[in-house]
Design a protein around this motif. Structure first.
Motif, PDB file in Angstrom:
ATOM      1  N   ARG A  41       0.831  -1.205   0.000  1.00 47.03           N
ATOM      2  CA  ARG A  41       0.000   0.000   0.000  1.00 47.03           C
ATOM      3  C   ARG A  41       0.869   1.261   0.000  1.00 47.03           C
ATOM      4  O   ARG A  41       0.615   2.205  -0.747  1.00 47.03           O
ATOM      5  N   THR A  42       1.922   1.254   0.816  1.00 49.18           N
ATOM      6  CA  THR A  42       2.753   2.473   0.830  1.00 49.18           C
ATOM      7  C   THR A  42       3.458   2.680  -0.506  1.00 49.18           C
ATOM      8  O   THR A  42       3.518   3.800  -1.023  1.00 49.18           O
ATOM      9  N   VAL A  43       3.937   1.596  -1.130  1.00 52.16           N
ATOM     10  CA  VAL A  43       4.652   1.786  -2.402  1.00 52.16           C
ATOM     11  C   VAL A  43       3.715   2.336  -3.481  1.00 52.16           C
ATOM     12  O   VAL A  43       4.045   3.311  -4.154  1.00 52.16           O
ATOM     13  N   ILE A  44       2.532   1.743  -3.610  1.00 52.75           N
ATOM     14  CA  ILE A  44       1.660   2.198  -4.707  1.00 52.75           C
ATOM     15  C   ILE A  44       1.015   3.551  -4.406  1.00 52.75           C
ATOM     16  O   ILE A  44       0.555   4.242  -5.314  1.00 52.75           O
ATOM     17  N   SER A  45       1.018   3.942  -3.146  1.00 54.30           N
ATOM     18  CA  SER A  45       0.408   5.245  -2.817  1.00 54.30           C
ATOM     19  C   SER A  45       1.182   6.400  -3.439  1.00 54.30           C
ATOM     20  O   SER A  45       0.636   7.477  -3.633  1.00 54.30           O
ATOM     21  N   GLY A  46       2.446   6.183  -3.751  1.00 48.03           N
ATOM     22  CA  GLY A  46       3.262   7.260  -4.307  1.00 48.03           C
ATOM     23  C   GLY A  46       3.093   7.445  -5.807  1.00 48.03           C
ATOM     24  O   GLY A  46       3.608   8.394  -6.386  1.00 48.03           O
ATOM     25  N   ILE A  47       2.370   6.525  -6.441  1.00 42.95           N
ATOM     26  CA  ILE A  47       2.204   6.597  -7.904  1.00 42.95           C
ATOM     27  C   ILE A  47       1.384   7.817  -8.292  1.00 42.95           C
ATOM     28  O   ILE A  47       0.338   8.072  -7.719  1.00 42.95           O
ATOM     29  N   SER A  48       1.894   8.582  -9.255  1.00 44.35           N
ATOM     30  CA  SER A  48       1.046   9.650  -9.778  1.00 44.35           C
ATOM     31  C   SER A  48       0.902   9.484 -11.282  1.00 44.35           C
ATOM     32  O   SER A  48       1.738   8.876 -11.945  1.00 44.35           O
ATOM     33  N   TYR A  49      -0.190  10.014 -11.790  1.00 42.32           N
ATOM     34  CA  TYR A  49      -0.551   9.779 -13.181  1.00 42.32           C
ATOM     35  C   TYR A  49      -0.249  10.979 -14.076  1.00 42.32           C
ATOM     36  O   TYR A  49      -0.608  10.992 -15.246  1.00 42.32           O
ATOM     37  N   GLY A  50       0.363  12.007 -13.489  1.00 40.94           N
ATOM     38  CA  GLY A  50       0.632  13.198 -14.299  1.00 40.94           C
ATOM     39  C   GLY A  50      -0.494  14.207 -14.166  1.00 40.94           C
ATOM     40  O   GLY A  50      -1.091  14.342 -13.101  1.00 40.94           O
ATOM     41  N   ASP A  51      -0.788  14.896 -15.261  1.00 37.26           N
ATOM     42  CA  ASP A  51      -1.840  15.918 -15.205  1.00 37.26           C
ATOM     43  C   ASP A  51      -2.913  15.624 -16.250  1.00 37.26           C
ATOM     44  O   ASP A  51      -2.942  14.545 -16.842  1.00 37.26           O
ATOM     45  N   LEU A  52      -3.790  16.595 -16.454  1.00 41.57           N
ATOM     46  CA  LEU A  52      -4.947  16.337 -17.323  1.00 41.57           C
ATOM     47  C   LEU A  52      -4.559  15.940 -18.741  1.00 41.57           C
ATOM     48  O   LEU A  52      -5.335  15.292 -19.438  1.00 41.57           O
ATOM     49  N   SER A  53      -3.344  16.302 -19.161  1.00 36.66           N
ATOM     50  CA  SER A  53      -2.923  15.920 -20.510  1.00 36.66           C
ATOM     51  C   SER A  53      -2.835  14.397 -20.651  1.00 36.66           C
ATOM     52  O   SER A  53      -3.002  13.858 -21.734  1.00 36.66           O
ATOM     53  N   THR A  54      -2.560  13.713 -19.533  1.00 32.86           N
ATOM     54  CA  THR A  54      -2.546  12.247 -19.575  1.00 32.86           C
ATOM     55  C   THR A  54      -3.916  11.709 -19.958  1.00 32.86           C
ATOM     56  O   THR A  54      -4.056  10.788 -20.765  1.00 32.86           O
ATOM     57  N   LEU A  55      -4.932  12.327 -19.350  1.00 31.77           N
ATOM     58  CA  LEU A  55      -6.297  11.816 -19.491  1.00 31.77           C
ATOM     59  C   LEU A  55      -6.760  11.821 -20.935  1.00 31.77           C
ATOM     60  O   LEU A  55      -7.490  10.935 -21.380  1.00 31.77           O
TER      61      LEU A  55
END
Lengths: 473, 473
Positions: A221-235
């Protein structure tokens, strides 16, 4: 790290179909692992601990090698909260450990190599852990002996490894003295062997399994909590069709960088102000000199049985080969509760974070969930302090709040004896004021992910709870 | 904080004309201040220090009130660098102090309210400091007595105050034990009285004055080093006509978010890896138990007169009213040198940062300038370690490097006795490899400013040096 990292993580997060391991197959696989596992944990008197002893001079509980961890005493003085001074036992394990996940892109989707791991303190015997959990002795290989599986991918600079995430993150400040782990996710581009007890899961599957109680362990849980997907351009690269409204709203909070109520600089200013006025003086003292704590044959515990105790266990664990050893574990006095209250502000979900001081914190305060009372102190009238916002958690309907997520999740089974906390995410409506007490603030998920990247901002309870975000129906 | 903060700072940074105080008038004003100031500092034997004493049990040098600061001993064990173990004296001042600048927008330009301040250890007697320098006793007003001027603007929540910058920043890790200050810039919207010894300067003027030796004090430099101007969208609002090419290139490095050689996540990963493998164990020990350090009537010093010494002084300071007191100061054994090597990569200036461990660091390592050897250890052959890249600093021309900035700047005169360091920025060319040793990395100014916002990433030497950036011709 290239710019596709966020895209690849998001794609994995929205992928539930997995030709290597469907969720049904996974549940069977997990049950088989549990069934074939020998897991016998017995509480034993301290006198039967092997290689563990109470140091004569201090009464500290230490391993005879000086390795692993020790149980020591600390004395705390602070100007934060109602209790200004106390003593307590704490786990001292000054090394930075390794929590690492290997991923691999197969047919354009990132799969996570997860491990079915047995720990002495686990509820359900087997929980799903990162590919690698290693102590410093393991990863610096000071001692010879078998290195942990897959260690070589994390230690050496290799042509076939890209680092996708690599952060230093804290452990429980109320239990560990300034303990931190390196949380790391790597992508392996070469062929890689999937050993027994390991399987490939998408991030979406892991998040789906977080709906269940006590399947995904704290380290994952702690490792995956740090994942970010970037900003709206990703979407823009995705056509999201299967998301519920709530899921989509979480994703927006994760990707939006424009509509936050506070700027990142506002939040830094709020934290700076709190740290400047907060005082936290922590001194190590001999374990035998603690006030209000005592030791008997079986445990070190608080005189009123509050908070937690330290016990000794004999563990017999394994499947084909059974290992047997003894060790201390920390046993919580009651279950706890951790909850994020969220509210739509400017059309974007904001999370109510709490600046929380805990005795073992590396830097005075960390950002905790809206409600965090690990040891059952939330029962009104019985406790030394009032828990802010607790009514929304205990009686959400009465307070026009909606429970979006609720499950029990475990603390780390290598240190904690069958400890689980209720994890909740609760949405409040228009009548919940945006004005908050001094120690509370609103942040979007995107902002929280920004702070997570830097050391010691979000505590482990908040990270644990954030790891569940997205697959909430 | 609103989005115009970066714009307003940049506008002030490029403004040199000031109807309230031209640079010529400022130099006259400063000379008048110096001329009218009584500044008599005498080294005295410790026995003549009033209210300061060596604690019997520890030999620590402490104030009888327990306030201010103390000189204590520490023992260091580390696996970083060539020297694995040593002891040293260190300044212990565990409170978070306040370094605050008031700004005010007049005719669309942000002016900084700066103070001509006398400190016992100052070279040139008077240097320009922030509006407010306050200890915790000052700003919490535990003790009665006169609060420092302008304190009320920083302490209370006021309608007429906007916070523009508010960060926790470190002091010298080799001299202070985990000392940090709150660096804060506020904008006052109401009328404000300019007291004697204060004047309005634009950020551009302050930067112009940083071309001169020892005019702008350390506290000002650290506060303004945290200023960021936003991103390239800020620039579009300006028609920059008077900038030199080099100035413009610095601005691009400050505003560009696309062309960095490493991502912010790469840099976090690099730091995480270094912290995971680094060991730094710092224990307080009695000052009288230090190895290789001794005390005589006049000083605590290293047996070979290396590094620094602690002396006692009697200070008589003031203009109309003269205050007199005694206190310890730290006196450096030699002048030091701090230098940033910069190089254009992908068309953008990148700064060569060094991960540096210092004994008093809050979090193991901080990012330092490319070259930092405070105590003259750079003389080859004489020292216990080689200083990487020192040749580019000592003989730039021979190494096809260009000196873009060079001046002497002072350490804080309230703690340090006439200590100055050579500050340099040196541009290297194509033949300087982009590949660096493990403890070094390339960052754009924009990235550095991002890290500065969060606690304890850039050390005070690097921040001091960054404060000079822009007005370099």
């Amino acid at each position: 790290m290239n710019k596709d990292v966020g895209y690849n993580f998001l794609k994995s997060a929205i992928t539930l179909s997995n030709p290597y391991m469907s969720l049904d197959d996974f549940m069977k696989w997990l049950e088989e692992k549990k069934a074939s596992t020998h897991h016998n944990i017995q509480e034993i008197p301290f006198a039967e601990l092997e290689n563990w002893e109470f140091e004569r001079e201090t009464g500290n509980l230490v391993h005879s090698s000086g390795k692993f961890f020790s149980i020591e005493g600390i004395q705390i003085k602070t100007n934060w909260g109602n209790v200004k001074e106390w003593t307590q036992p704490i786990i001292n394990q000054p090394e930075i450990g390794f929590l690492g996940i290997i991923t691999k892109k197969i047919d354009g989707v990132l799969y996570f190599l997860m491990q079915a791991k047995i720990e002495p303190g686990n509820i359900n015997t087997v929980q799903i852990s990162p590919t690698l959990q290693a102590t410093k002795s393991n990863y610096t290989q000071v001692h010879k002996g078998n290195p942990p599986l897959y260690l070589e991918y994390f230690i050496e600079k290799r042509e076939d490894v890209n680092i996708l995430l690599d952060q230093l993150q804290s452990e429980q400040g109320a239990r560990f003295l300034r303990k931190r782990n390196r949380n790391i996710i790597i992508e392996v581009t070469s062929d890689i062997q999937v050993n027994e007890d390991f399987c490939w899961l998408t991030l979406g599957q892991i998040k789906e399994l977080l709906k269940l109680d006590n399947v995904i362990n704290m380290d994952t849980r702690t490792v995956i909590s740090g994942i970010s997907y970037g900003d709206l351009s990703t979407l823009k690269q995705f056509a999201l069709t299967n998301s519920s409204t709530v899921e989509y709203d979480f994703l927006i909070s994760e990707l939006d960088t424009k509509n936050a109520m506070n700027t990142v600089e506002d939040i830094i200013s709020w934290i700076t102000r709190l740290k400047a006025f907060a005082e936290l003086e922590v001194d190590k003292i001999p374990l035998k000199d603690l006030n209000e704590w005592t030791k008997d044959e079986f445990s070190i515990h608080h005189l009123q049985q509050k908070y937690f105790s330290v016990i000794g266990v004999r563990a017999e664990i394994g499947n084909r080969e059974v290992a047997s050893w003894t060790q201390p574990l920390v046993k919580s006095a009651q279950e706890g509760i951790i909850a994020f209250i969220i509210k739509k502000i400017n059309g974007v979900y904001h999370f109510l974070v709490q600046a929380k001081m805990e005795s073992g914190n590396f830097d005075i305060i960390e950002l905790a969930p809206s409600v965090q009372c690990l040891t059952g102190n939330y029962r009104k009238g019985l406790n030394e302090y009032e828990v802010e916002f607790i009514d929304y958690v205990l009686e959400p309907e009465k307070n026009k709040a909606k429970v979006l997520y609720s499950s029990f999740q475990s603390e780390e089974g290598g240190r904690f004896f069958e400890e689980q906390n209720k994890n909740m995410i609760i949405e409040v409506g228009d009548d919940f004021s945006v004005d908050l007490p001094e120690k509370y603030n609103w942040m979007t998920l995107n902002q929280i992910k920004t702070f997570i990247k830097f050391n010691n901002y979000l505590n482990i309870q908040s990270r644990s709870l954030l790891s569940v975000v997205r697959f909430i129906n």
